[in-house]
Write a protein that holds these residues in place. Structure first.
Motif, PDB file in Angstrom:
ATOM      1  N   GLY A 137    -101.160 -15.079  54.181  1.00 34.44           N
ATOM      2  CA  GLY A 137    -101.966 -14.303  55.322  1.00 34.44           C
ATOM      3  C   GLY A 137    -103.292 -14.030  54.752  1.00 34.44           C
ATOM      4  O   GLY A 137    -104.380 -14.224  55.317  1.00 34.44           O
TER       5      GLY A 137
ATOM      6  N   ALA B 206    -105.521 -16.992  54.477  1.00 33.42           N
ATOM      7  CA  ALA B 206    -105.871 -17.435  55.760  1.00 33.42           C
ATOM      8  C   ALA B 206    -106.884 -16.566  56.291  1.00 33.42           C
ATOM      9  O   ALA B 206    -107.970 -17.199  56.962  1.00 33.42           O
ATOM     10  CB  ALA B 206    -104.758 -17.768  56.691  1.00 33.42           C
TER      11      ALA B 206
ATOM     12  N   THR C 164    -106.003 -22.381  57.414  1.00 32.79           N
ATOM     13  CA  THR C 164    -104.397 -22.169  57.152  1.00 32.79           C
ATOM     14  C   THR C 164    -103.642 -23.240  56.583  1.00 32.79           C
ATOM     15  O   THR C 164    -102.683 -23.115  55.792  1.00 32.79           O
ATOM     16  CB  THR C 164    -103.749 -21.939  58.348  1.00 32.79           C
ATOM     17  OG1 THR C 164    -103.567 -22.898  59.462  1.00 32.79           O
ATOM     18  CG2 THR C 164    -104.010 -20.631  59.083  1.00 32.79           C
ATOM     19  N   GLY C 165    -104.483 -24.568  56.709  1.00 39.54           N
ATOM     20  CA  GLY C 165    -103.843 -25.621  56.211  1.00 39.54           C
ATOM     21  C   GLY C 165    -102.403 -26.075  56.807  1.00 39.54           C
ATOM     22  O   GLY C 165    -101.501 -26.817  56.422  1.00 39.54           O
ATOM     23  N   ILE C 166    -102.538 -25.625  58.110  1.00 42.53           N
ATOM     24  CA  ILE C 166    -101.282 -25.878  59.178  1.00 42.53           C
ATOM     25  C   ILE C 166    -101.802 -26.989  60.186  1.00 42.53           C
ATOM     26  O   ILE C 166    -102.845 -26.641  60.875  1.00 42.53           O
ATOM     27  CB  ILE C 166    -100.542 -24.773  59.694  1.00 42.53           C
ATOM     28  CG1 ILE C 166     -99.828 -24.043  58.640  1.00 42.53           C
ATOM     29  CG2 ILE C 166     -99.891 -24.898  60.740  1.00 42.53           C
ATOM     30  CD1 ILE C 166     -99.356 -22.615  58.937  1.00 42.53           C
TER      31      ILE C 166
ATOM     32  N   LEU D 265     -96.800 -29.000  58.456  1.00 40.48           N
ATOM     33  CA  LEU D 265     -96.639 -29.619  59.809  1.00 40.48           C
ATOM     34  C   LEU D 265     -95.997 -28.427  60.812  1.00 40.48           C
ATOM     35  O   LEU D 265     -94.718 -28.455  60.408  1.00 40.48           O
ATOM     36  CB  LEU D 265     -95.876 -30.840  59.843  1.00 40.48           C
ATOM     37  CG  LEU D 265     -96.284 -31.920  60.804  1.00 40.48           C
ATOM     38  CD1 LEU D 265     -95.247 -32.953  61.478  1.00 40.48           C
ATOM     39  CD2 LEU D 265     -97.362 -31.503  61.917  1.00 40.48           C
ATOM     40  N   LEU D 266     -96.703 -27.866  61.741  1.00 40.70           N
ATOM     41  CA  LEU D 266     -95.878 -27.181  62.760  1.00 40.70           C
ATOM     42  C   LEU D 266     -95.532 -28.088  63.676  1.00 40.70           C
ATOM     43  O   LEU D 266     -96.217 -28.969  64.419  1.00 40.70           O
ATOM     44  CB  LEU D 266     -97.005 -26.071  63.000  1.00 40.70           C
ATOM     45  CG  LEU D 266     -96.570 -24.615  63.394  1.00 40.70           C
ATOM     46  CD1 LEU D 266     -95.373 -24.351  62.429  1.00 40.70           C
ATOM     47  CD2 LEU D 266     -97.830 -23.778  63.332  1.00 40.70           C
ATOM     48  N   VAL D 267     -94.251 -28.253  64.125  1.00 40.71           N
ATOM     49  CA  VAL D 267     -93.709 -28.981  65.292  1.00 40.71           C
ATOM     50  C   VAL D 267     -93.499 -28.170  66.577  1.00 40.71           C
ATOM     51  O   VAL D 267     -92.643 -27.474  66.390  1.00 40.71           O
ATOM     52  CB  VAL D 267     -92.703 -30.243  64.689  1.00 40.71           C
ATOM     53  CG1 VAL D 267     -92.139 -30.578  65.938  1.00 40.71           C
ATOM     54  CG2 VAL D 267     -93.108 -30.829  63.660  1.00 40.71           C
TER      55      VAL D 267
ATOM     56  N   GLN E  56     -97.346 -24.482  74.323  1.00 39.01           N
ATOM     57  CA  GLN E  56     -97.195 -24.856  73.084  1.00 39.01           C
ATOM     58  C   GLN E  56     -98.607 -25.153  72.293  1.00 39.01           C
ATOM     59  O   GLN E  56     -98.396 -24.742  71.335  1.00 39.01           O
ATOM     60  CB  GLN E  56     -96.226 -26.220  72.887  1.00 39.01           C
ATOM     61  CG  GLN E  56     -94.792 -25.881  73.462  1.00 39.01           C
ATOM     62  CD  GLN E  56     -93.884 -25.064  72.359  1.00 39.01           C
ATOM     63  OE1 GLN E  56     -94.375 -24.277  71.701  1.00 39.01           O
ATOM     64  NE2 GLN E  56     -92.705 -25.532  72.353  1.00 39.01           N
TER      65      GLN E  56
ATOM     66  N   LEU F 240     -99.449 -22.955  69.072  1.00 45.62           N
ATOM     67  CA  LEU F 240     -99.838 -23.413  67.747  1.00 45.62           C
ATOM     68  C   LEU F 240    -101.081 -23.057  67.259  1.00 45.62           C
ATOM     69  O   LEU F 240    -101.350 -22.676  66.073  1.00 45.62           O
ATOM     70  CB  LEU F 240     -99.825 -25.007  67.885  1.00 45.62           C
ATOM     71  CG  LEU F 240     -98.153 -25.187  67.846  1.00 45.62           C
ATOM     72  CD1 LEU F 240     -98.328 -26.909  67.570  1.00 45.62           C
ATOM     73  CD2 LEU F 240     -97.269 -24.847  67.053  1.00 45.62           C
TER      74      LEU F 240
ATOM     75  N   ALA G 183    -102.709 -20.320  68.125  1.00 45.56           N
ATOM     76  CA  ALA G 183    -102.769 -18.825  67.919  1.00 45.56           C
ATOM     77  C   ALA G 183    -102.112 -18.725  66.500  1.00 45.56           C
ATOM     78  O   ALA G 183    -102.506 -17.823  65.795  1.00 45.56           O
ATOM     79  CB  ALA G 183    -101.725 -18.160  68.823  1.00 45.56           C
ATOM     80  N   ARG G 184    -101.201 -19.630  65.966  1.00 40.72           N
ATOM     81  CA  ARG G 184    -100.468 -19.695  64.897  1.00 40.72           C
ATOM     82  C   ARG G 184    -101.477 -20.147  63.711  1.00 40.72           C
ATOM     83  O   ARG G 184    -101.108 -20.261  62.490  1.00 40.72           O
ATOM     84  CB  ARG G 184     -99.307 -20.241  64.842  1.00 40.72           C
ATOM     85  CG  ARG G 184     -98.005 -19.549  65.507  1.00 40.72           C
ATOM     86  CD  ARG G 184     -96.736 -19.511  64.560  1.00 40.72           C
ATOM     87  NE  ARG G 184     -95.888 -18.480  64.962  1.00 40.72           N
ATOM     88  CZ  ARG G 184     -95.841 -18.059  66.206  1.00 40.72           C
ATOM     89  NH1 ARG G 184     -96.457 -18.665  67.306  1.00 40.72           N
ATOM     90  NH2 ARG G 184     -94.995 -16.988  66.207  1.00 40.72           N
TER      91      ARG G 184
ATOM     92  N   PHE H 222    -104.591 -15.092  63.259  1.00 39.57           N
ATOM     93  CA  PHE H 222    -103.222 -15.198  62.632  1.00 39.57           C
ATOM     94  C   PHE H 222    -103.310 -14.746  61.271  1.00 39.57           C
ATOM     95  O   PHE H 222    -102.329 -14.003  60.897  1.00 39.57           O
ATOM     96  CB  PHE H 222    -102.989 -16.435  62.699  1.00 39.57           C
ATOM     97  CG  PHE H 222    -101.777 -16.968  62.014  1.00 39.57           C
ATOM     98  CD1 PHE H 222    -100.546 -16.640  62.684  1.00 39.57           C
ATOM     99  CD2 PHE H 222    -101.893 -17.659  60.632  1.00 39.57           C
ATOM    100  CE1 PHE H 222     -99.430 -16.989  61.735  1.00 39.57           C
ATOM    101  CE2 PHE H 222    -100.469 -18.083  60.187  1.00 39.57           C
ATOM    102  CZ  PHE H 222     -99.586 -17.622  60.650  1.00 39.57           C
ATOM    103  N   GLY H 223    -104.289 -15.065  60.596  1.00 36.23           N
ATOM    104  CA  GLY H 223    -104.265 -14.770  59.085  1.00 36.23           C
ATOM    105  C   GLY H 223    -104.452 -13.057  59.166  1.00 36.23           C
ATOM    106  O   GLY H 223    -103.356 -12.446  58.330  1.00 36.23           O
TER     107      GLY H 223
ATOM    108  N   ALA I  76    -101.076 -11.842  59.770  1.00 40.14           N
ATOM    109  CA  ALA I  76     -99.811 -11.946  58.994  1.00 40.14           C
ATOM    110  C   ALA I  76    -100.161 -11.045  57.703  1.00 40.14           C
ATOM    111  O   ALA I  76     -99.241 -10.502  57.009  1.00 40.14           O
ATOM    112  CB  ALA I  76     -99.976 -13.549  58.664  1.00 40.14           C
TER     113      ALA I  76
ATOM    114  N   LEU J  11     -92.208 -23.406  64.555  1.00 36.07           N
ATOM    115  CA  LEU J  11     -91.227 -24.281  63.616  1.00 36.07           C
ATOM    116  C   LEU J  11     -92.058 -25.076  62.686  1.00 36.07           C
ATOM    117  O   LEU J  11     -92.763 -25.680  63.245  1.00 36.07           O
ATOM    118  CB  LEU J  11     -90.299 -25.035  64.319  1.00 36.07           C
ATOM    119  CG  LEU J  11     -88.986 -25.289  63.932  1.00 36.07           C
ATOM    120  CD1 LEU J  11     -88.573 -26.562  64.201  1.00 36.07           C
ATOM    121  CD2 LEU J  11     -88.655 -24.861  62.357  1.00 36.07           C
ATOM    122  N   LEU J  12     -91.945 -24.863  61.410  1.00 35.05           N
ATOM    123  CA  LEU J  12     -92.662 -25.709  60.364  1.00 35.05           C
ATOM    124  C   LEU J  12     -92.031 -26.732  59.896  1.00 35.05           C
ATOM    125  O   LEU J  12     -90.587 -26.338  59.373  1.00 35.05           O
ATOM    126  CB  LEU J  12     -93.180 -24.864  59.054  1.00 35.05           C
ATOM    127  CG  LEU J  12     -94.254 -25.106  58.627  1.00 35.05           C
ATOM    128  CD1 LEU J  12     -95.445 -25.469  59.457  1.00 35.05           C
ATOM    129  CD2 LEU J  12     -95.141 -23.724  57.661  1.00 35.05           C
TER     130      LEU J  12
END
Lengths: 333, 333
Positions: A51, A54, A60-62, A93-95, A108, A112, A114-115, B50-51, B54, B93-94
């Motif tokens: 956190g 980020a 975030t690297g996501i 990878l967030l799926v 979705q 994502l 938002a995340r 997000f960061g 978190a 889900l990651l």
DNA sequence: TTTCGTGATGTAAGCGCTTTCATGCGATTG
DNA sequence: CAATCGCATGAAAGCGCTTACATCACGAAA
């Protein structure tokens, strides 16, 4: 509870800035210093707080991938390849999946982002323009796959070209009474392009489909629809929008006592595993899912890093296996 | 660049604490106040960072799943179900895969935890104890699936019981010269339990396998190994560790001119889609993948929220379709 | 010798949110 | 009527990291 940069810095006798540099730009630190820091990290069993990182770095690297469903092998394989092509450690990878429901897809995507997703992989072009605007405002790079077009960056293939090649093959065999077993086209440009592409080619030849069925993804749906389509005794070929539908059709054909390909030609699209398990093996359109996943990953990284990148169009290819043949002579008019 | 809590608070004429409460515990705020805040949020098009969230809350709402590969429909379906069962909006889900490489699995687990995963879904029990220790130190809850055992929380099934039921069926049909076509067992307790479970049952009956092949996942591998196994002319049944191997075997049988099930019995495990597409349709062991994904999601949430939860063992079931029959009479000794 | 330039390192200011604790106000109770 | 309580809200202290900027040492150039 856990070691922080400060602990590491203290133990290594350097500042927190140096610790941070060791982790993010090792070459900006003298090897000797780096060694000390790394040692401290190890003895403290330190690992940076996600956190905080980020928040401070605005990254975030996501990466998020939003697909219709993982149940479809097409997407499962694509995602798998996509994930493998992501540089290890740099991205995760967030799926998310949305069951072909546009409203849910939107949620979705928003979830994502938002995340903290740094970039997105989406399927196809069809979606509310508001979503694209929203993405633009938020400056979230994205790549579309499993389709092509020039409105957005993509790594995909031409669904129209694929189906056209297949229908041409069927026509060349001599079939004139053709039906199409399509996936649902609402909000699904892949399915729609396959259906419309085929329809357009027929029209060009002065023909049209004997029948068209549009059904949800699934073996049973394909089987049921095939039976209905074949109620029209003139039909000699059923072109399917995907392999699962085609496999279902094949199963129905067996159960109806129809010989494939002697009595009826059945073709698929995608060339997933099941295409080579059916009996006879399925004649279908090969889509380079794996390669596509890789290319999409590369493109998305470019978009994230350098803010630019070239879309890439991959070729599809007819895989002629065992489910096509000329129309049965007893049906010649 | 984007609106922050402060902007919202200012516009709504409240403090940032109230804004935060509106988002995280709406019932701790007066409806009137809440309305003002929500309005401000909407007009500013605000969405929390997000960061920052978190960092401040020590929670990411991200759950990690580490599977061998998404190419295997078994995992793709399980993950899909798992994802659907996660409360929308609360968790994302990651997904990471490791291609059955234990070293890589470890890296993936660490990467997901480093990315702030609040919990993990893992496959099977087999892994370096150091990983479990590491997870315990970091206090990351996890659920194991596709297997069962009492060392860790799980939502899964009994691989031994599943294969035992199947082998019993084969024995009951009268087969005595049985071979097994197994997946790679190294670092894979599911495959190992299936193989050893079958072996143990045979031993109990005073029998043993005519032959055993251990091959990587894949249609072609199954086909090749089957051909080798059948070089032993006495064999009348080949029990396979999974459906893909079985489908490959079936294909090889066709090519070798063997009739299934008249000449040879072939059984699978998992009951994925392809099991009902083969010809004849595959006799296999049904595993409740969907249900398992859901149960795993529920359990993991309990672990995350209340720090406790009950493991759950799901039943497997023989699905008797078309690939089993008594041994051919011409092979009676 | 003096003056810069260069590169390694330190200082400290945030990043945007959550949460503890304090405050104040109206309602309840004896 | 005073003492007490409950509840909505506010003030402010971090959460742990990155990074712009300052500093310093050392060697090259003048």
């Amino acid at each position: 509870m856990h070691a922080t940069v400060d602990d590491v810095a203290a133990l290594a006798g350097v500042s927190t800035a140096t610790v941070s540099r060791c982790l993010n730009a090792p070459d900006r630190v003298l090897p000797a210093t780096r060694k000390k820091v790394m040692e401290a990290i190890r003895t403290l069993n330190y690992s940076p707080n996600f956190g905080a990182r980020a928040l401070a770095s605005r990254r975030t690297g996501i990466i998020g991938a939003v697909v219709p469903t993982l149940e479809n092998a097409v997407f499962a394989h694509g995602i798998d390849a996509f994930e493998h092509a992501l540089p290890e450690g740099k991205f995760a990878l967030l799926v998310a999946s949305y069951g072909y429901d546009p409203q849910r897809e939107r949620e979705q995507i928003e979830a994502l982002v938002a995340r903290g997703a740094d970039g997105l992989l989406l399927v196809g072009f069809d979606r509310d323009p508001a979503i694209y605007e929203w993405l633009a405002i938020r400056k979230v790079p994205y790549v579309l796959a499993w389709a092509c077009g020039d409105a957005h960056p993509y790594a995909g293939f031409d669904n129209v070209a694929g189906i056209v090649a297949m229908v041409r093959l069927v026509l060349d065999l001599g079939h004139r009474n053709i039906s199409m077993l399509s996936g649902l086209t609402a909000g699904n440009d892949r399915a729609r392009n396959r259906l419309e592409g085929a329809r357009a080619l027929l029209a060009e030849k002065g023909l049209s489909f004997r029948g068209v069925a549009e059904v949800p993804y699934g073996l049973e749906n394909g089987a049921r629809a095939f039976a209905e389509l074949m109620a029209d005794r003139a039909v000699t070929a059923v072109v399917c929008g995907n392999d699962v539908l085609a496999a279902g059709a094949l199963r129905a054909a067996h159960r109806m006592g129809l010989r494939v390909p002697e009595d009826v030609t059945i073709t698929g699209f995608d060339d997933i595993d099941i295409a080579s398990i059916t009996f006879p093996e399925l004649t279908t359109v090969r889509v380079p899912h794996k390669r596509m996943g890789q290319e999409a990953a590369t493109l998305l990284q470019h978009l994230i890093d350098r803010k630019s990148g070239q879309s890439i169009l991959l070729p599809t290819k007819i895989v002629a296996r065992g489910t096509h043949a000329p129309p049965p002579s007893y049906k010649n008019v």
